[in-house]
Write an enzyme that holds these catalytic residues in place. Sequence first.
Site, mmCIF file in Angstrom:
data_model
loop_
_atom_site.group_PDB
_atom_site.id
_atom_site.type_symbol
_atom_site.label_atom_id
_atom_site.label_comp_id
_atom_site.label_asym_id
_atom_site.label_seq_id
_atom_site.Cartn_x
_atom_site.Cartn_y
_atom_site.Cartn_z
ATOM 1 N N SER A 76 35.016 50.201 39.350
ATOM 2 C CA SER A 76 36.074 50.479 40.333
ATOM 3 C C SER A 76 35.513 51.404 41.408
ATOM 4 O O SER A 76 34.621 52.231 41.125
ATOM 5 C CB SER A 76 37.252 51.183 39.658
ATOM 6 O OG SER A 76 38.107 51.757 40.632
ATOM 7 N N TYR B 181 40.457 57.649 34.148
ATOM 8 C CA TYR B 181 40.086 56.312 34.652
ATOM 9 C C TYR B 181 38.826 56.386 35.507
ATOM 10 O O TYR B 181 37.856 55.650 35.286
ATOM 11 C CB TYR B 181 41.250 55.728 35.446
ATOM 12 C CG TYR B 181 40.983 54.351 36.017
ATOM 13 C CD1 TYR B 181 40.990 53.233 35.190
ATOM 14 C CD2 TYR B 181 40.731 54.168 37.373
ATOM 15 C CE1 TYR B 181 40.742 51.959 35.708
ATOM 16 C CE2 TYR B 181 40.483 52.904 37.898
ATOM 17 C CZ TYR B 181 40.489 51.800 37.066
ATOM 18 O OH TYR B 181 40.246 50.550 37.564
ATOM 19 N N THR C 103 36.587 58.673 35.688
ATOM 20 C CA THR C 103 35.435 59.102 34.888
ATOM 21 C C THR C 103 34.894 57.938 34.058
ATOM 22 O O THR C 103 33.681 57.734 33.952
ATOM 23 C CB THR C 103 35.845 60.273 33.961
ATOM 24 O OG1 THR C 103 36.321 61.338 34.784
ATOM 25 C CG2 THR C 103 34.689 60.761 33.116
ATOM 26 N N ILE D 118 43.067 45.854 44.999
ATOM 27 C CA ILE D 118 43.248 44.413 44.839
ATOM 28 C C ILE D 118 44.739 44.140 44.662
ATOM 29 O O ILE D 118 45.408 44.765 43.822
ATOM 30 C CB ILE D 118 42.462 43.914 43.600
ATOM 31 C CG1 ILE D 118 40.966 44.301 43.691
ATOM 32 C CG2 ILE D 118 42.647 42.414 43.404
ATOM 33 C CD1 ILE D 118 40.205 43.749 44.886
HETATM 34 P P1 NAP Z 1 45.429 44.170 34.602
HETATM 35 O O1 NAP Z 1 46.253 43.154 35.298
HETATM 36 O O2 NAP Z 1 46.117 45.312 33.965
HETATM 37 O O3 NAP Z 1 44.541 43.405 33.528
HETATM 38 C C1 NAP Z 1 43.813 44.092 32.554
HETATM 39 C C2 NAP Z 1 43.287 43.098 31.538
HETATM 40 O O4 NAP Z 1 42.691 43.858 30.475
HETATM 41 C C3 NAP Z 1 44.407 42.265 30.935
HETATM 42 O O5 NAP Z 1 43.967 40.946 30.725
HETATM 43 C C4 NAP Z 1 44.674 42.969 29.613
HETATM 44 O O6 NAP Z 1 45.126 42.018 28.661
HETATM 45 C C5 NAP Z 1 43.277 43.485 29.236
HETATM 46 N N1 NAP Z 1 43.397 44.610 28.328
HETATM 47 C C6 NAP Z 1 44.109 45.756 28.533
HETATM 48 N N2 NAP Z 1 44.037 46.523 27.429
HETATM 49 C C7 NAP Z 1 43.279 45.853 26.528
HETATM 50 C C8 NAP Z 1 42.863 46.124 25.199
HETATM 51 N N3 NAP Z 1 43.234 47.235 24.553
HETATM 52 N N4 NAP Z 1 42.087 45.221 24.567
HETATM 53 C C9 NAP Z 1 41.728 44.082 25.188
HETATM 54 N N5 NAP Z 1 42.094 43.755 26.435
HETATM 55 C C10 NAP Z 1 42.867 44.632 27.099
HETATM 56 O O7 NAP Z 1 44.331 44.798 35.575
HETATM 57 P P2 NAP Z 1 43.359 44.192 36.689
HETATM 58 O O8 NAP Z 1 43.722 44.869 37.930
HETATM 59 O O9 NAP Z 1 43.253 42.726 36.628
HETATM 60 O O10 NAP Z 1 42.008 44.872 36.182
HETATM 61 C C11 NAP Z 1 40.883 44.177 35.698
HETATM 62 C C12 NAP Z 1 39.677 45.108 35.827
HETATM 63 O O11 NAP Z 1 39.503 45.422 37.209
HETATM 64 C C13 NAP Z 1 39.853 46.433 35.109
HETATM 65 O O12 NAP Z 1 38.638 46.814 34.512
HETATM 66 C C14 NAP Z 1 40.225 47.400 36.223
HETATM 67 O O13 NAP Z 1 39.868 48.716 35.918
HETATM 68 C C15 NAP Z 1 39.414 46.827 37.359
HETATM 69 N N6 NAP Z 1 39.869 47.203 38.715
HETATM 70 C C16 NAP Z 1 41.063 46.750 39.212
HETATM 71 C C17 NAP Z 1 41.438 47.098 40.508
HETATM 72 C C18 NAP Z 1 42.731 46.632 41.154
HETATM 73 O O14 NAP Z 1 43.017 47.037 42.284
HETATM 74 N N7 NAP Z 1 43.517 45.771 40.515
HETATM 75 C C19 NAP Z 1 40.616 47.930 41.274
HETATM 76 C C20 NAP Z 1 39.425 48.387 40.728
HETATM 77 C C21 NAP Z 1 39.058 48.003 39.449
HETATM 78 P P3 NAP Z 1 46.209 42.292 27.520
HETATM 79 O O15 NAP Z 1 47.210 43.261 28.064
HETATM 80 O O16 NAP Z 1 46.719 40.924 27.260
HETATM 81 O O17 NAP Z 1 45.397 42.833 26.382
#
Ligand code: NAP
Length: 251
Positions: free
Chosen positions: A139, A152, A154, A185
């Site tokens: 991120s 987060y 960190t 995003i």
């Molecule tokens: P999201 O919609 O919350 O999706 C997170 C995914 O991780 C879900 O598929 C969730 O599935 C899974 N997950 C959560 N807890 C889990 C656990 N304990 N065990 C296994 N799987 C788990 O978030 P996203 O925005 O798509 O994020 C995806 C990645 O991108 C993350 O690493 C996030 O830090 C990074 N990111 C996102 C953004 C943004 O703006 N959206 C920006 C920078 C970085 P379940 O709940 O079904 O387990």
Amino acid sequence: MTYDFSGKTAIVTGASRGIGEAIARTLAEDGARVILAARSTEALDAIAASLPNNPAVIAIDLSKPNSAEKAAEAILAVSDTIDILVNNAGVGVSETIEDVTPEKLDFVMDVNVRNLILLTGKLAPALIKSRGNIVNISSVSSFSGGLGQIAYATSKGAVNSFTRNASLDFGRKGVRINAIAPGVIDDGMWKTAFESGVDREQTMKKMRRLLPLEGRWGAAQDVADAVAWLASDKAGYVTGQVIRVDGGMIV
Ligand code: NAP
């Protein structure tokens, strides 16, 4: 089809929605057999039903003790060949330095760092055998910090450091490992936040000032496209890198 992943098997953690879903779809559309992993198996099943190349679904909870070992076992039971591992699953909690607790810290570090490292380690022999590659999802907060996101930001800094260090171990074994650091995003975590009451227009307006590239928020597909490039042979001389996909975000 942009890249050709025909005959390759890709694991995508956190594939049940948001960025992980877009990554899984992109790799599948480019020919990979995708193994989708997360806790919400209903959502994973629904996504898998719409993908080509015989996808598989496995339930993993990366916040639990021994979950990396269990996840690796489940993955290897479905396919003993692994060409691409996308460590996308991630969680965030909001806290300041005053209200961070051991529980919150453990939760975020377990999912985002500890089990990402352990799962990669458990799958390393298969990745080395196939001379495969790994893409971790970090991120921009790993560079800038995120206001009220001590744990987060960190944890994502640790993902960057792991990526660099693991590239040294993996490199001579023919395995590449890189990371993508998305900016803001308009999907995934932000979609969940907007659905749970965060003011979408106000937040978008505030952030647009930090986004030089047309003031545009990113799409999950922007991240998925970068992951596909890193996972492809076209990035065959790229390893140990953290690449920002953030519209030039000012951090
Ligand atoms: P999201 O919609 O919350 O999706 C997170 C995914 O991780 C879900 O598929 C969730 O599935 C899974 N997950 C959560 N807890 C889990 C656990 N304990 N065990 C296994 N799987 C788990 O978030 P996203 O925005 O798509 O994020 C995806 C990645 O991108 C993350 O690493 C996030 O830090 C990074 N990111 C996102 C953004 C943004 O703006 N959206 C920006 C920078 C970085 P379940 O709940 O079904 O387990």
